[in-house]
Write an enzyme that holds these catalytic residues in place. Structure first.
Site, PDB file in Angstrom:
ATOM      1  N   ARG A  27       2.384  -3.094  -3.317  1.00 32.62           N
ATOM      2  CA  ARG A  27       2.971  -1.312  -3.613  1.00 32.62           C
ATOM      3  C   ARG A  27       4.537  -1.504  -3.558  1.00 32.62           C
ATOM      4  O   ARG A  27       5.520  -2.274  -3.020  1.00 32.62           O
ATOM      5  CB  ARG A  27       2.662  -0.264  -2.272  1.00 32.62           C
ATOM      6  CG  ARG A  27       1.126  -0.075  -2.422  1.00 32.62           C
ATOM      7  CD  ARG A  27       0.403   0.604  -1.338  1.00 32.62           C
ATOM      8  NE  ARG A  27      -0.493   1.082  -1.333  1.00 32.62           N
ATOM      9  CZ  ARG A  27      -1.492   0.322  -0.897  1.00 32.62           C
ATOM     10  NH1 ARG A  27      -1.379  -0.384   0.060  1.00 32.62           N
ATOM     11  NH2 ARG A  27      -2.837   1.366  -1.038  1.00 32.62           N
ATOM     12  N   LYS A  46       0.491   2.365   4.694  1.00 26.97           N
ATOM     13  CA  LYS A  46      -0.001   3.362   4.241  1.00 26.97           C
ATOM     14  C   LYS A  46      -1.937   3.403   5.126  1.00 26.97           C
ATOM     15  O   LYS A  46      -2.556   4.553   5.311  1.00 26.97           O
ATOM     16  CB  LYS A  46      -0.273   3.073   2.545  1.00 26.97           C
ATOM     17  CG  LYS A  46      -1.686   4.846   2.015  1.00 26.97           C
ATOM     18  CD  LYS A  46      -0.976   4.400   0.602  1.00 26.97           C
ATOM     19  CE  LYS A  46      -1.351   5.506   0.225  1.00 26.97           C
ATOM     20  NZ  LYS A  46      -1.617   5.709  -1.452  1.00 26.97           N
ATOM     21  N   HIS A  61       4.008   1.372 -10.297  1.00 28.59           N
ATOM     22  CA  HIS A  61       3.008   0.554 -10.070  1.00 28.59           C
ATOM     23  C   HIS A  61       2.042  -0.301 -10.651  1.00 28.59           C
ATOM     24  O   HIS A  61       1.170  -0.482 -10.230  1.00 28.59           O
ATOM     25  CB  HIS A  61       2.412   1.934  -9.795  1.00 28.59           C
ATOM     26  CG  HIS A  61       0.917   2.338  -8.450  1.00 28.59           C
ATOM     27  ND1 HIS A  61       1.456   2.323  -7.170  1.00 28.59           N
ATOM     28  CD2 HIS A  61      -0.103   2.072  -8.919  1.00 28.59           C
ATOM     29  CE1 HIS A  61       0.244   2.137  -6.634  1.00 28.59           C
ATOM     30  NE2 HIS A  61      -0.935   2.127  -7.425  1.00 28.59           N
ATOM     31  N   ARG A 104       1.072  -4.092  -9.822  1.00 26.30           N
ATOM     32  CA  ARG A 104      -0.350  -3.752  -9.430  1.00 26.30           C
ATOM     33  C   ARG A 104      -1.486  -4.464  -9.765  1.00 26.30           C
ATOM     34  O   ARG A 104      -2.630  -5.053  -9.268  1.00 26.30           O
ATOM     35  CB  ARG A 104      -0.662  -2.785  -8.369  1.00 26.30           C
ATOM     36  CG  ARG A 104      -0.103  -2.997  -6.811  1.00 26.30           C
ATOM     37  CD  ARG A 104       0.038  -1.686  -6.090  1.00 26.30           C
ATOM     38  NE  ARG A 104      -1.519  -1.237  -5.724  1.00 26.30           N
ATOM     39  CZ  ARG A 104      -1.615  -1.634  -4.868  1.00 26.30           C
ATOM     40  NH1 ARG A 104      -1.110  -3.032  -4.297  1.00 26.30           N
ATOM     41  NH2 ARG A 104      -2.917  -0.971  -4.425  1.00 26.30           N
ATOM     42  N   HIS A 153      -6.862  -1.399  -0.654  1.00 21.53           N
ATOM     43  CA  HIS A 153      -8.602  -0.856  -0.262  1.00 21.53           C
ATOM     44  C   HIS A 153      -8.722  -0.317   0.894  1.00 21.53           C
ATOM     45  O   HIS A 153      -9.784  -1.040   1.410  1.00 21.53           O
ATOM     46  CB  HIS A 153      -8.125  -0.267  -2.061  1.00 21.53           C
ATOM     47  CG  HIS A 153      -7.641  -0.331  -2.450  1.00 21.53           C
ATOM     48  ND1 HIS A 153      -7.142  -0.080  -3.921  1.00 21.53           N
ATOM     49  CD2 HIS A 153      -6.173   0.317  -2.477  1.00 21.53           C
ATOM     50  CE1 HIS A 153      -6.554   0.221  -5.051  1.00 21.53           C
ATOM     51  NE2 HIS A 153      -5.920   0.432  -4.029  1.00 21.53           N
ATOM     52  N   TYR A 198     -10.759  -2.233 -11.610  1.00 24.36           N
ATOM     53  CA  TYR A 198     -10.492  -3.238 -12.037  1.00 24.36           C
ATOM     54  C   TYR A 198     -11.806  -4.964 -12.186  1.00 24.36           C
ATOM     55  O   TYR A 198     -11.134  -5.593 -13.507  1.00 24.36           O
ATOM     56  CB  TYR A 198      -9.386  -4.273 -10.810  1.00 24.36           C
ATOM     57  CG  TYR A 198      -8.375  -3.196 -11.049  1.00 24.36           C
ATOM     58  CD1 TYR A 198      -7.055  -3.136 -11.679  1.00 24.36           C
ATOM     59  CD2 TYR A 198      -7.783  -2.733  -9.030  1.00 24.36           C
ATOM     60  CE1 TYR A 198      -6.364  -2.378 -11.957  1.00 24.36           C
ATOM     61  CE2 TYR A 198      -6.794  -2.401  -9.285  1.00 24.36           C
ATOM     62  CZ  TYR A 198      -6.093  -2.162  -9.964  1.00 24.36           C
ATOM     63  OH  TYR A 198      -4.232  -1.454  -9.959  1.00 24.36           O
TER      64      TYR A 198
END
Length: 371
Positions: free
Chosen positions: A205, A245, A314, A317, A340, A349
């Site tokens: 990120r 995060k 973003h 990514r 994640h 993905y």
């Protein structure tokens, strides 16, 4: 303790009278929250309690007192208290506080917590309009969380935030090819051009990238890993640095060898001003933290060059994530690489990579037919 037809009165050493009763519903003895200087007032309290039980509207005296006290607490007062007591990262706390200051307090701040209703929330929601849907949704989520705590505190019976929000439209973005990435990167200011390659090939990120320091790079000359531990974000006019995060966001990310070579060259040529362990990996020419606005400005030129002006920071990514999926990464491996906590995006993905594989197969078949 004097026995009566219902309830009990006890004269204390001070001469004041304590009233209590056993609730037949739960068999628990409840006491008045205060003592009385005369028998008449104590009996009046007992009579009131008995009446509540008979009318089936009784709740424990402590709960009623708490609710009565809360009736004087405004939403702004309660929310500020909630923000202080909630276990939040500093950056998240500042973000929530900003949403409350700008969108909740001006309209609902003076409303008592106990007077919050679905109708009030709907009117507030409609009044925010649709010009800034993301900010509107975030403010609503803050209010809903605050009201959930008010329910837990028994200040209100149920959460008045009942608006069904449509999920934000998920953008299906086709990842850049390595060739397109090179074209985009060529338009970025050379001093921090490496940022595009790191974001794309390691799927960090932006906030994680700009907080990377030399001490976070583990390199034995063969394999390079980036230890992602912190993130930086702009909240108002200040940069807030906090832990990554989520718990899964704290992770080691192995750098593809060709990008590792770029990073080594960058560290040798572009970070001469500060080579200490706390030095930022990517900086401005003055050695300061790279800003999102500065990077976006040159990145947009690159996106325009390949005819993809709609892309965002973003979206870089997706490059590394998609190619990791094409290289055979499992859902769990992708989750670990991306930091994640849920498999949804990793599976997205993987599906994109499968679709690309099908397109490649179709193209191969066409080649066979023309040969």
């Amino acid at each position: 303790m004097a026995r009566r037809g219902w309830g009990s009165l006890k004269t204390q050493r001070s001469g004041r009278i304590q009233a209590s009763y056993v609730n037949p519903q739960d068999g628990v003895r409840y006491y008045a929250l205060q003592t009385y200087d005369n028998k008449m007032d104590a009996e009046a309290w007992l009579a009131g309690e008995k009446r509540l039980i008979e009318m089936e509207t009784w709740t424990p005296p402590q709960d009623r007192a708490k609710k009565a006290a809360a009736s004087a607490i405004t939403l702004e007062e309660y929310t500020r208290k909630w923000l202080v007591e909630r276990d939040l990262a500093d950056g998240t706390r500042d973000l929530y506080s900003g949403h409350a200051e700008r969108r909740i307090y001006p309209v609902l701040g003076e409303v008592a917590v106990t007077e919050m209703t679905p109708a009030l929330v709907r009117a507030w929601w409609a009044g925010m309009g649709r010009k800034h849907p993301t900010a509107r949704r975030h403010a609503y989520n803050v209010l809903r969380a605050v009201m959930n705590t008010a329910v837990e505190d028994k200040l209100i019976a149920e959460n008045p935030c009942r608006i069904e929000q449509k999920a934000a439209d998920e953008r299906d973005v086709e990842a850049l090819t390595p060739e397109e990435l090179d074209i985009v990167a060529a338009e970025i200011f050379e001093h921090y051009r490496i940022a595009a390659y790191i974001l794309a090939w390691t799927s960090l990120r932006f906030g994680e990238l700009i907080e990377l320091r030399r001490k976070d790079i583990v390199d034995d000359g063969m394999t390079m890993k980036l230890r992602v531990r912190r993130g930086a974000s702009r909240v108002g006019n200040k940069i807030v640095v906090g832990n990554a995060k989520t718990v899964r966001s704290k992770r080691p990310v192995t750098v593809p060898p060709h990008v590792a070579e770029m990073i080594r060259a960058h560290m040798k040529d572009r970070t001469k001003m500060n080579k200490g362990p706390e030095a930022f990996l990517v900086t401005t020419t003055q050695g300061n933290r790279l800003s999102k606005s500065a990077f976006t400005k040159s990145l947009k030129r690159g996106y325009a060059k390949i005819g993809r002006p709609e892309l965002r920071i973003h979206d870089l990514r997706a490059v590394g994530a998609t190619f990791a999926a094409q290289a055979g990464a499992t859902t769990k491996e992708l989750m670990a690489r991306l930091g994640h906590t849920t498999p949804r995006m990793a599976m997205k993905y993987q599906m994109a990579s499968e679709a690309r594989d099908e397109a490649i197969a179709e193209a191969m078949s066409k080649l066979a037919k023309t040969s």
